[in-house]
Motif scaffolding. Structure first.
Motif, PDB file in Angstrom:
ATOM      1  N   VAL A 258       0.819  -1.398   0.033  1.00  0.00           N
ATOM      2  CA  VAL A 258      -0.103  -0.098   0.225  1.00  0.00           C
ATOM      3  C   VAL A 258       1.014   1.446  -0.052  1.00  0.00           C
ATOM      4  O   VAL A 258       0.602   2.302  -0.773  1.00  0.00           O
ATOM      5  N   ALA A 259       1.997   1.203   0.742  1.00  0.00           N
ATOM      6  CA  ALA A 259       2.762   2.326   0.876  1.00  0.00           C
ATOM      7  C   ALA A 259       3.608   2.598  -0.758  1.00  0.00           C
ATOM      8  O   ALA A 259       3.580   3.765  -1.180  1.00  0.00           O
ATOM      9  N   MET A 260       3.795   1.486  -1.229  1.00  0.00           N
ATOM     10  CA  MET A 260       4.238   1.808  -2.442  1.00  0.00           C
ATOM     11  C   MET A 260       3.556   2.220  -3.383  1.00  0.00           C
ATOM     12  O   MET A 260       3.880   3.102  -4.236  1.00  0.00           O
ATOM     13  N   ALA A 261       2.279   1.776  -3.331  1.00  0.00           N
ATOM     14  CA  ALA A 261       1.221   2.179  -4.231  1.00  0.00           C
ATOM     15  C   ALA A 261       0.889   3.824  -3.986  1.00  0.00           C
ATOM     16  O   ALA A 261       0.900   4.578  -4.941  1.00  0.00           O
ATOM     17  N   ARG A 262       1.021   4.124  -2.947  1.00  0.00           N
ATOM     18  CA  ARG A 262       0.781   5.524  -2.576  1.00  0.00           C
ATOM     19  C   ARG A 262       2.218   6.452  -2.913  1.00  0.00           C
ATOM     20  O   ARG A 262       1.897   7.501  -3.471  1.00  0.00           O
ATOM     21  N   ASP A 263       3.144   6.019  -2.738  1.00  0.00           N
ATOM     22  CA  ASP A 263       4.287   6.753  -3.191  1.00  0.00           C
ATOM     23  C   ASP A 263       4.453   6.657  -4.829  1.00  0.00           C
ATOM     24  O   ASP A 263       4.559   7.624  -5.390  1.00  0.00           O
ATOM     25  N   CYS A 264       3.985   5.734  -5.341  1.00  0.00           N
ATOM     26  CA  CYS A 264       4.121   5.490  -6.891  1.00  0.00           C
ATOM     27  C   CYS A 264       3.269   6.352  -7.703  1.00  0.00           C
ATOM     28  O   CYS A 264       3.494   7.050  -8.627  1.00  0.00           O
ATOM     29  N   LEU A 265       1.999   6.416  -6.989  1.00  0.00           N
ATOM     30  CA  LEU A 265       1.035   7.080  -8.018  1.00  0.00           C
ATOM     31  C   LEU A 265       0.792   8.433  -7.580  1.00  0.00           C
ATOM     32  O   LEU A 265       1.044   8.775  -6.421  1.00  0.00           O
ATOM     33  N   PRO A 266       0.295   9.246  -8.634  1.00  0.00           N
ATOM     34  CA  PRO A 266      -0.016  10.816  -8.402  1.00  0.00           C
ATOM     35  C   PRO A 266      -0.979  10.947  -7.494  1.00  0.00           C
ATOM     36  O   PRO A 266      -1.767  10.051  -7.287  1.00  0.00           O
ATOM     37  N   ASP A 267      -1.095  12.173  -6.623  1.00  0.00           N
ATOM     38  CA  ASP A 267      -2.059  12.434  -5.374  1.00  0.00           C
ATOM     39  C   ASP A 267      -3.280  12.170  -5.942  1.00  0.00           C
ATOM     40  O   ASP A 267      -4.292  11.636  -4.938  1.00  0.00           O
ATOM     41  N   GLU A 268      -3.773  12.416  -7.339  1.00  0.00           N
ATOM     42  CA  GLU A 268      -5.114  12.505  -7.536  1.00  0.00           C
ATOM     43  C   GLU A 268      -5.705  11.147  -7.691  1.00  0.00           C
ATOM     44  O   GLU A 268      -6.845  10.766  -7.850  1.00  0.00           O
ATOM     45  N   VAL A 269      -4.804  10.122  -7.751  1.00  0.00           N
ATOM     46  CA  VAL A 269      -5.229   8.606  -7.857  1.00  0.00           C
ATOM     47  C   VAL A 269      -5.491   8.161  -6.464  1.00  0.00           C
ATOM     48  O   VAL A 269      -4.562   7.830  -5.507  1.00  0.00           O
ATOM     49  N   SER A 270      -6.783   7.465  -6.111  1.00  0.00           N
ATOM     50  CA  SER A 270      -6.861   6.928  -4.782  1.00  0.00           C
ATOM     51  C   SER A 270      -6.244   5.928  -4.731  1.00  0.00           C
ATOM     52  O   SER A 270      -6.129   4.959  -5.487  1.00  0.00           O
ATOM     53  N   VAL A 271      -5.932   5.400  -3.466  1.00  0.00           N
ATOM     54  CA  VAL A 271      -5.481   4.132  -3.072  1.00  0.00           C
ATOM     55  C   VAL A 271      -6.388   3.352  -2.305  1.00  0.00           C
ATOM     56  O   VAL A 271      -6.995   3.745  -1.155  1.00  0.00           O
ATOM     57  N   GLN A 272      -7.162   2.087  -2.928  1.00  0.00           N
ATOM     58  CA  GLN A 272      -8.204   1.732  -2.174  1.00  0.00           C
ATOM     59  C   GLN A 272      -7.807   0.208  -1.599  1.00  0.00           C
ATOM     60  O   GLN A 272      -7.309  -0.395  -2.348  1.00  0.00           O
ATOM     61  N   VAL A 273      -8.198  -0.118  -0.558  1.00  0.00           N
ATOM     62  CA  VAL A 273      -8.379  -1.375  -0.060  1.00  0.00           C
ATOM     63  C   VAL A 273      -9.876  -1.742   0.403  1.00  0.00           C
ATOM     64  O   VAL A 273     -10.806  -0.829   0.700  1.00  0.00           O
ATOM     65  N   PRO A 274     -10.198  -3.069   0.039  1.00  0.00           N
ATOM     66  CA  PRO A 274     -11.562  -3.609   0.309  1.00  0.00           C
ATOM     67  C   PRO A 274     -11.647  -4.022   1.983  1.00  0.00           C
ATOM     68  O   PRO A 274     -10.930  -4.739   2.157  1.00  0.00           O
ATOM     69  N   PRO A 275     -12.487  -3.288   2.475  1.00  0.00           N
ATOM     70  CA  PRO A 275     -12.708  -3.590   4.080  1.00  0.00           C
ATOM     71  C   PRO A 275     -13.260  -4.808   4.450  1.00  0.00           C
ATOM     72  O   PRO A 275     -12.974  -5.243   5.681  1.00  0.00           O
ATOM     73  N   ASN A 276     -13.575  -5.401   3.571  1.00  0.00           N
ATOM     74  CA  ASN A 276     -13.969  -6.826   3.900  1.00  0.00           C
ATOM     75  C   ASN A 276     -12.927  -7.988   3.768  1.00  0.00           C
ATOM     76  O   ASN A 276     -13.192  -9.086   4.285  1.00  0.00           O
ATOM     77  N   LEU A 277     -11.948  -7.702   3.117  1.00  0.00           N
ATOM     78  CA  LEU A 277     -10.885  -8.744   2.675  1.00  0.00           C
ATOM     79  C   LEU A 277      -9.716  -8.489   3.459  1.00  0.00           C
ATOM     80  O   LEU A 277      -8.743  -9.424   3.836  1.00  0.00           O
ATOM     81  N   SER A 278      -9.433  -7.062   3.518  1.00  0.00           N
ATOM     82  CA  SER A 278      -8.060  -6.667   3.808  1.00  0.00           C
ATOM     83  C   SER A 278      -7.865  -6.384   5.713  1.00  0.00           C
ATOM     84  O   SER A 278      -9.086  -5.986   5.905  1.00  0.00           O
ATOM     85  N   PRO A 279      -6.694  -6.162   6.198  1.00  0.00           N
ATOM     86  CA  PRO A 279      -6.580  -5.792   7.528  1.00  0.00           C
ATOM     87  C   PRO A 279      -6.736  -4.447   7.572  1.00  0.00           C
ATOM     88  O   PRO A 279      -5.775  -3.696   7.906  1.00  0.00           O
ATOM     89  N   THR A 280      -7.720  -3.679   7.188  1.00  0.00           N
ATOM     90  CA  THR A 280      -7.800  -2.441   6.792  1.00  0.00           C
ATOM     91  C   THR A 280      -7.323  -1.438   7.960  1.00  0.00           C
ATOM     92  O   THR A 280      -6.536  -0.473   7.784  1.00  0.00           O
TER      93      THR A 280
END
Ligand SMILES: O=c1nc2n(C[C@H](O)[C@H](O)[C@H](O)CO)c3cc(O)ccc3cc-2c(=O)[nH]1
Ligand SMILES: C[C@H]1O[C@@H](n2cnc3c(N)ncnc32)[C@H](O)[C@@H]1O
Ligand code: MET
Ligand code: SF4
Length: 374
Positions: A258-280
């Motif tokens: 998730v940290a890699m995704a946040r760092d890699c993608l421009p700010d306007e792109v959201s980083v989503q995790v599915p709350p039913n599957l992930s250790p949100t």
């Protein structure tokens, strides 16, 4: 490294190359290198599993049925589901189903034929129209699509999506009928060319290496840099089910991806995790800013053993993170024209049809605008 090394890249003429320095830099990124988000968003949807027929047989998937058993929802069944969703205050009809189901399933083909359609996309168009009539905005993820298929349904969707899963050649996609990373990237590129606001994501834990995760994120970034169409990237951990016993990636692994995704993608792109599957709760400080579609009325048909959290729980999650929780539509605000609070010109991203539904002087229109401006 050249794009030719992504399986299928040559076949689909996907011209993505990785800068080795950037791959290495990303591989060094961890939770301490990113800022937590200052708000969390989610969308209220109903899940419409149009058909359980699928041309692929991904080994982590419990969703698809073999040719003799697969079913197809009728227009009436779809209408019932979406109506229940609209009544429960949802804004999104999520059409996610088997990839090219009419490819090798004669019974699906025959059923479509009986209902007057020569392809699943022609039928998808009809059911998207039903969703709009009943007061929901369609978001379709039919898997890989050709340009022609996507063009058939683009104007009746608020946004569309397909999970890249990974750019790697993994055992999960082995066998005669498999997802091909080049073809997935081609689908994402086609959405960019057609100006379709798009959702994609990584499936973590299906045999890919750290380097593959970095490259998958960089490939998505590259396509977004070209077209600006990627609204969100889902970082999804694989979960075990009755068909497969994939091991869940550890919390540490998910935090780092998730940290890699946040760092890699421009700010306007959201980083989503599915709350039913992930250790949100354990991922919130790693840059997550969206909890995806949650449904007050339908199951997650892809992972039916994993229940959606109630709205109350999402509020608790946001409280714990100390950030506000906002409901959003299946299309992000920046793709909408100014009258809806966005930044787009006319219908460059969102069609007349969808804008008309959003501007309508009816209950659904009011629900959409309330969600946008609340
Ligand atoms: O909860 C889920 N929602 C999934 N969604 C839906 C998503 O949560 C919402 O529909 C979007 O956030 C709407 O913007 C997908 C949407 C796509 O376009 C592509 C893939 C997915 C996959 C999932 C999924 O596995 N689980
Ligand atoms: C809609 C998305 O659901 C995901 N998907 C399919 N099977 C699983 C599983 N066992 N665990 C987690 N996600 C899964 C894939 O990423 C697909 O693209
Ligand atoms: C049911 S899985 C989601 C849609 C499509 N079959 C895909 O894997 O992309
Ligand atoms: S994940 Fe999607 S493409 Fe793969 S087998 Fe399941 S339904 Fe088919």
């Amino acid at each position: 490294m050249a794009g030719a090394e992504i399986p299928g890249a040559d076949e689909y003429d996907v011209d993505i190359t990785f800068d080795e320095t950037e791959v290495r830099r990303l591989l060094d990124v961890g939770p301490d290198d990113v800022e937590p988000a200052d708000e969390l968003t989610f969308a209220k949807n109903v899940f419409v599993p149009l058909t359980t027929a699928c041309r692929y047989t991904c080994t982590y998937c419990t969703y698809f049925d073999p040719p003799g058993e697969a079913s197809l929802l009728s227009p009436e069944e779809v209408r019932d589901i979406v109506r229940t969703g609209a009544d429960a205050g949802c804004t999104e009809a999520l059409f996610t189903f088997g990839d090219d189901p009419d490819d090798r399933y004669d019974r699906i083909h025959a059923q479509l034929d009986e209902w007057g359609h020569d392809s699943i996309h022609a039928y998808l168009r009809e059911v998207c129209e039903i969703a709009l009539e009943e007061g929901l905005l369609p978001h379709s993820n039919p898997g890989d699509q050709t340009r022609e298929q996507m063009e058939t349904v683009a104007d009746v969707n608020a946004s569309m999506g397909v999970m890249l899963e990974t750019t790697a050649d993994v055992g999960a996609h082995a066998g005669p009928r498999v997802k091909n990373p080049g073809q997935r990237l081609n689908t994402i590129r086609t959405a960019g060319e057609l100006g379709v606001p798009f959702t994609t994501g990584l499936l973590v834990g299906i045999g890919e290496e750290w380097r593959d995760r970095a490259e998958s994120l960089l490939a998505v970034r590259e396509l977004h840099e070209r077209y600006g169409h990627v609204q969100e990237v889902i970082v999804q951990n694989v979960v075990p089910n009755e068909r497969s016993n994939y091991e869940r990636p550890s919390v540490e692994t998910m935090r780092r991806v998730v940290a890699m995704a946040r760092d890699c993608l421009p700010d306007e792109v959201s980083v989503q995790v599915p709350p039913n599957l992930s250790p949100t709760r354990d991922l919130l400080d790693c840059g997550v800013d969206d909890l995806g579609g949650v449904s007050p009325v339908t199951d997650d048909h892809i992972n039916p053993e994993y229940e959606w959290p109630a709205l109350r729980e999402l509020e608790d999650i946001a409280d714990e993170a100390g950030v506000p929780l906002h409901e959003r539509l299946p299309v992000y605000r920046r793709y909408l024209p100014e009258e809806f609070g966005g930044e787009a010109d006319g219908n460059e991203w969102v069609s007349e049809t969808i804008q008309r539904a959003m501007a309508a002087d009816d209950e659904a229109g009011e629900r959409y605008r309330e969600t946008l401006f609340s």
